[in-house]
Design a protein around this motif. Sequence first.
Motif, mmCIF file in Angstrom:
data_model
loop_
_atom_site.group_PDB
_atom_site.id
_atom_site.type_symbol
_atom_site.label_atom_id
_atom_site.label_comp_id
_atom_site.label_asym_id
_atom_site.label_seq_id
_atom_site.Cartn_x
_atom_site.Cartn_y
_atom_site.Cartn_z
ATOM 1 N N ASP A 83 0.851 -1.183 0.000
ATOM 2 C CA ASP A 83 0.000 0.000 0.000
ATOM 3 C C ASP A 83 0.891 1.239 0.000
ATOM 4 O OD1 ASP A 83 0.955 0.224 2.643
ATOM 5 O OD2 ASP A 83 -0.825 -0.737 3.462
ATOM 6 N N THR A 84 0.272 2.410 0.030
ATOM 7 C CA THR A 84 1.033 3.650 -0.058
ATOM 8 C C THR A 84 2.028 3.799 1.091
ATOM 9 O OG1 THR A 84 -0.765 4.759 -1.217
ATOM 10 C CG2 THR A 84 0.860 6.168 -0.145
ATOM 11 N N ALA A 85 1.593 3.478 2.303
ATOM 12 C CA ALA A 85 2.457 3.662 3.475
ATOM 13 C C ALA A 85 3.703 2.789 3.390
ATOM 14 C CB ALA A 85 1.684 3.371 4.749
ATOM 15 N N THR A 86 3.523 1.504 3.093
ATOM 16 C CA THR A 86 4.684 0.604 3.017
ATOM 17 C C THR A 86 5.545 0.934 1.800
ATOM 18 O OG1 THR A 86 3.355 -1.049 1.836
ATOM 19 C CG2 THR A 86 3.527 -1.276 4.232
ATOM 20 N N ALA A 87 4.920 1.328 0.697
ATOM 21 C CA ALA A 87 5.685 1.662 -0.509
ATOM 22 C C ALA A 87 6.574 2.876 -0.276
ATOM 23 C CB ALA A 87 4.746 1.917 -1.677
ATOM 24 N N ARG A 88 6.071 3.846 0.477
ATOM 25 C CA ARG A 88 6.891 5.027 0.749
ATOM 26 C C ARG A 88 8.079 4.687 1.634
ATOM 27 N NH1 ARG A 88 2.114 9.590 1.622
ATOM 28 N NH2 ARG A 88 1.908 10.125 -0.597
ATOM 29 N N LEU A 89 7.883 3.817 2.605
ATOM 30 C CA LEU A 89 8.999 3.385 3.448
ATOM 31 C C LEU A 89 10.026 2.626 2.620
ATOM 32 C CD1 LEU A 89 7.066 2.201 6.632
ATOM 33 C CD2 LEU A 89 8.560 4.206 6.447
ATOM 34 N N TYR A 90 9.545 1.752 1.743
ATOM 35 C CA TYR A 90 10.441 0.970 0.891
ATOM 36 C C TYR A 90 11.223 1.890 -0.041
ATOM 37 C CZ TYR A 90 11.968 -2.675 -2.367
ATOM 38 O OH TYR A 90 12.732 -3.512 -3.145
ATOM 39 N N GLU A 91 10.532 2.861 -0.636
ATOM 40 C CA GLU A 91 11.205 3.783 -1.542
ATOM 41 C C GLU A 91 12.240 4.616 -0.812
ATOM 42 O OE1 GLU A 91 9.741 7.492 -4.182
ATOM 43 O OE2 GLU A 91 8.987 5.538 -4.829
ATOM 44 N N ALA A 92 11.969 4.967 0.456
ATOM 45 C CA ALA A 92 12.954 5.720 1.239
ATOM 46 C C ALA A 92 14.223 4.901 1.433
ATOM 47 C CB ALA A 92 12.368 6.112 2.589
ATOM 48 N N ASP A 93 14.083 3.581 1.625
ATOM 49 C CA ASP A 93 15.262 2.712 1.744
ATOM 50 C C ASP A 93 16.025 2.667 0.425
ATOM 51 O OD1 ASP A 93 14.774 2.093 4.415
ATOM 52 O OD2 ASP A 93 13.609 0.302 3.929
ATOM 53 N N ASN A 94 15.281 2.599 -0.689
ATOM 54 C CA ASN A 94 15.934 2.662 -2.009
ATOM 55 C C ASN A 94 16.751 3.939 -2.139
ATOM 56 O OD1 ASN A 94 13.357 1.227 -4.208
ATOM 57 N ND2 ASN A 94 14.493 0.333 -2.553
ATOM 58 N N SER A 95 16.109 5.063 -1.829
ATOM 59 C CA SER A 95 16.764 6.360 -1.992
ATOM 60 C C SER A 95 17.994 6.488 -1.107
ATOM 61 C CB SER A 95 15.764 7.479 -1.692
ATOM 62 O OG SER A 95 14.748 7.515 -2.678
ATOM 63 N N SER A 96 17.930 5.942 0.102
ATOM 64 C CA SER A 96 19.085 5.989 0.998
ATOM 65 C C SER A 96 20.261 5.208 0.427
ATOM 66 C CB SER A 96 18.706 5.439 2.376
ATOM 67 O OG SER A 96 17.769 6.274 3.014
ATOM 68 N N ALA A 97 19.957 4.083 -0.228
ATOM 69 C CA ALA A 97 21.026 3.289 -0.850
ATOM 70 C C ALA A 97 21.657 4.038 -2.011
ATOM 71 C CB ALA A 97 20.479 1.943 -1.310
ATOM 72 N N PHE A 98 20.817 4.628 -2.884
ATOM 73 C CA PHE A 98 21.350 5.415 -3.998
ATOM 74 C C PHE A 98 22.194 6.581 -3.481
ATOM 75 C CE2 PHE A 98 17.134 4.129 -6.113
ATOM 76 C CZ PHE A 98 17.684 2.982 -6.651
#
Length: 267
Positions: A83-98
């Motif tokens: 859902d939106t909430a979990t997707a935003r958390l996941y995307e934040a982890d992606n962005s931190s890695a990049f």
Amino acid sequence: MKQIRDFAAGRIRAESHDGVGLLVIDNPERKNAVTAAMWRSIPHAVHWLCGEAGARAIVLSGAGGRDFSAGADISEFPVVRKDTATARLYEADNSSAFAAIRAARVPVIAAIRGICYGGGFGLAAACDLRIADDTAAFAVPAARLGLAYPADAVQDFARSLGDQMARRALYTGAAMRAAELLACGFLLNITTPDTLDDKVLTLAETIATNAPLSVQASKLALRAAAEKDDDLLREAEVTGASTFESADYAEGRRAFAEKRKPVFTGE
């Protein structure tokens, strides 16, 4: 002395030896797909390599000798992007890695073979330099999955691919071969599969033998220009000015006068 540390239960491996750090995505049975735990561990691995391990250059690669990375592990999406909430958390982890790759204190070189898709392509785009072998294939399939790619990673694509190739990659999701990405400047070089590791290691060793403060100042200045960031520009200026009184500058002058290779300490 070689130093080794595992992250994400060994799925992200970090090694350092003689100033060269190795950052390995180790999930070859799934074409080095990156799990949520692996995304979260990448910033910690980069921090360890640049700090405690003393790396002066880092090589990012995929384990198994076949693929760089197929990107995010889609099998986790029903849980980590449900859902939106979990997707935003996941995307934040992606962005931190990049961001960890992009902002690493030392240059990061991607050694790319085989599949380099999605988030794997994003990690490569965040690197300073990229060399691929002639088996490499690249794609950003987000539009074919009904997803939007993280905005900061889109900026990495724009900088590294150029405007038109970035638009093509993101709008179509179509696969691209190494020769196309060499032509647009994304890749520094293309090698044969059996020479890729040696070519990348030679480049990393060349960087690692140079004066660390000089290299760091150059990376900061290049980032400042690419990101149009005045704060980064000021940091680059301060770091560059620190080289004038550094022990490495004195060593460089002595070595030049004595016709020998300098030995830099980063001080």
